[in-house]
Design a protein around this motif. Structure first.
Motif, mmCIF file in Angstrom:
data_model
loop_
_atom_site.group_PDB
_atom_site.id
_atom_site.type_symbol
_atom_site.label_atom_id
_atom_site.label_comp_id
_atom_site.label_asym_id
_atom_site.label_seq_id
_atom_site.Cartn_x
_atom_site.Cartn_y
_atom_site.Cartn_z
ATOM 1 N N CYS A 70 14.616 -7.331 -9.451
ATOM 2 C CA CYS A 70 13.174 -7.367 -9.241
ATOM 3 C C CYS A 70 12.771 -8.592 -8.459
ATOM 4 O O CYS A 70 13.510 -9.558 -8.364
ATOM 5 N N ALA A 107 7.652 -11.006 -9.461
ATOM 6 C CA ALA A 107 6.963 -10.776 -10.723
ATOM 7 C C ALA A 107 7.791 -11.175 -11.941
ATOM 8 O O ALA A 107 7.276 -11.279 -13.051
ATOM 9 N N ARG A 147 7.067 -6.870 -16.634
ATOM 10 C CA ARG A 147 6.264 -6.650 -15.424
ATOM 11 C C ARG A 147 7.174 -6.332 -14.244
ATOM 12 O O ARG A 147 7.484 -7.191 -13.428
ATOM 13 N N ASP A 174 8.130 -4.313 -10.686
ATOM 14 C CA ASP A 174 7.312 -4.071 -9.506
ATOM 15 C C ASP A 174 8.086 -3.318 -8.437
ATOM 16 O O ASP A 174 9.184 -2.825 -8.685
ATOM 17 N N LYS A 175 7.524 -3.224 -7.231
ATOM 18 C CA LYS A 175 8.096 -2.405 -6.170
ATOM 19 C C LYS A 175 9.431 -2.928 -5.661
ATOM 20 O O LYS A 175 10.150 -2.219 -4.947
ATOM 21 N N ALA A 207 6.565 1.485 -13.295
ATOM 22 C CA ALA A 207 5.423 1.035 -12.503
ATOM 23 C C ALA A 207 5.237 2.109 -11.438
ATOM 24 O O ALA A 207 6.021 2.162 -10.483
ATOM 25 N N GLN A 253 6.406 2.533 -7.647
ATOM 26 C CA GLN A 253 7.088 1.275 -7.356
ATOM 27 C C GLN A 253 8.479 1.221 -7.964
ATOM 28 O O GLN A 253 9.462 0.986 -7.265
ATOM 29 N N LYS A 310 0.076 5.311 -8.991
ATOM 30 C CA LYS A 310 -0.245 3.888 -9.076
ATOM 31 C C LYS A 310 -1.741 3.719 -9.309
ATOM 32 O O LYS A 310 -2.562 4.340 -8.643
#
Length: 321
Positions: free
Chosen positions: A11, A14, A39, A41-42, A155, A158, A171
């Motif tokens: 990741c 984040a 958390r 993320d993309k 997410a 993502q 999203k």
């Protein structure tokens, strides 16, 4: 080549009470600090069960399958151990896809390698094994466990770490934490239909000893800037909903403009002594009934709904008001 038992992700920035369902690790400030690791993320990267994950947009760095190191799968490296993977591809997430009787060992290997986030989907991991996992979790502050017996964490558009049917996820701005995977899918459908979408959808899981609880998910969403509204889905078994209610009450007292929270608790008509799908979803004479849990969440400030199908429109009205 057979599917590898772990998926490894990397990741981006984040990542810079009485009942068995209460996580032993909740008593450890060190482990509580790992909530931030949820958390995703993309930039999250992964293998194993990977074709859908790749198609979804998750970046995959490799997999782990003992005895198959120095090979490739889907043109990605396969390593023999998680320690080796941490050295070679430096993942931030390890998804454990192994049978229940071997899952605890795989989780512990990822904790020892200090992978920030571990996701386990296996159901019915022996309680004794999970007690050992929790003893290890609460002595450290590097790794956060999601599951077991859960669809994982996503997410939308993502990163997908788990087995959820991802095509209806969009999203957006609603954080969802749920004991039930199926009911979380219903909540996702409702919030997608309402045009709200989801920021993070987190499965607590239905086994007796979860690595991440409803309260942990709430703590994530309270601080997450992308999350504007929160959905909590509980069910019979354990007291996670009561702890979530306590946290909601504290949050609403300490925050000038609290985020709206919609909640439901499944199992109001469940018979005593019968397991309802999940290992931990059973109502005994020692357990708090679903009605009491729902009342506690409502008294704390959550808006209680009868089923997940109305969660999207209910949340939309709360946000507009």
């Amino acid at each position: 080549m057979s599917i590898t038992p772990f998926r490894l992700f990397r990741c981006g920035p984040a990542f810079q009470r009485r009942h068995l369902s209460t996580s032993a690790a909740r008593h450890s400030p060190g482990y509580d600090s790992t909530i931030r690791n949820l958390r995703i993320d993309k930039n999250t990267r992964a293998t194993a069960n990977a074709r859908d994950t790749i198609a979804y947009g998750t970046n995959i760095v490799g997999g782990v399958s003992p005895g198959k190191g120095d090979s490739t799968h889907l043109d990605l490296p396969v390593l023999n151990t998680v320690h080796e993977a941490m050295w070679v591809v430096k993942p931030h997430v390890s998804a454990v896809f192994v049978p229940a009787q071997f899952a605890a060992k795989a989780i512990i290997e990822s904790i020892e390698a200090e992978v920030p986030l571990v996701v386990s989907v296996a159901e019915h991991i022996p309680v004794h094994d999970m007690l050992r996992v929790h003893e290890i979790l609460r002595t450290q502050s590097k790794t956060r466990l999601v599951g077991p017996n859960c669809p994982g964490i996503i997410a939308p558009e993502q990163c997908r770490v788990g087995i959820m049917p991802y095509k209806q996820y969009k999203k957006g701005s609603i954080g969802i934490v749920s004991k039930s995977g199926t009911l979380s899918y219903e909540a996702v459908g409702a919030t997608t239909s309402a045009g709200l979408g989801q920021s993070i959808v987190l499965g607590m899981g239905g086994d007796l000893l979860p690595g991440t609880t409803l309260a942990d998910g709430l703590s994530l969403f309270f601080e997450d800037e992308e999350t504007k509204g929160i959905i909590v889905i509980g069910e019979i078994g354990g007291e996670a909903e009561l702890r979530a209610a306590d946290l909601i009450r504290e949050y609403r007292k300490s925050t000038r403009h609290p985020k709206p929270i919609v909640a439901m608790v499944a199992g109001k008509t469940a018979p005593h002594g019968r397991t309802m799908g999940h290992a931990g979803a059973v109502l005994t004479s020692r357990d708090v009934p679903a009605e009491i849990k729902a009342r506690a969440l409502g008294d704390a400030g959550a808006v209680i709904v009868p089923h997940p199908g109305v969660m999207g429109e209910t949340m939309k009205k709360l946000l507009e008001s």
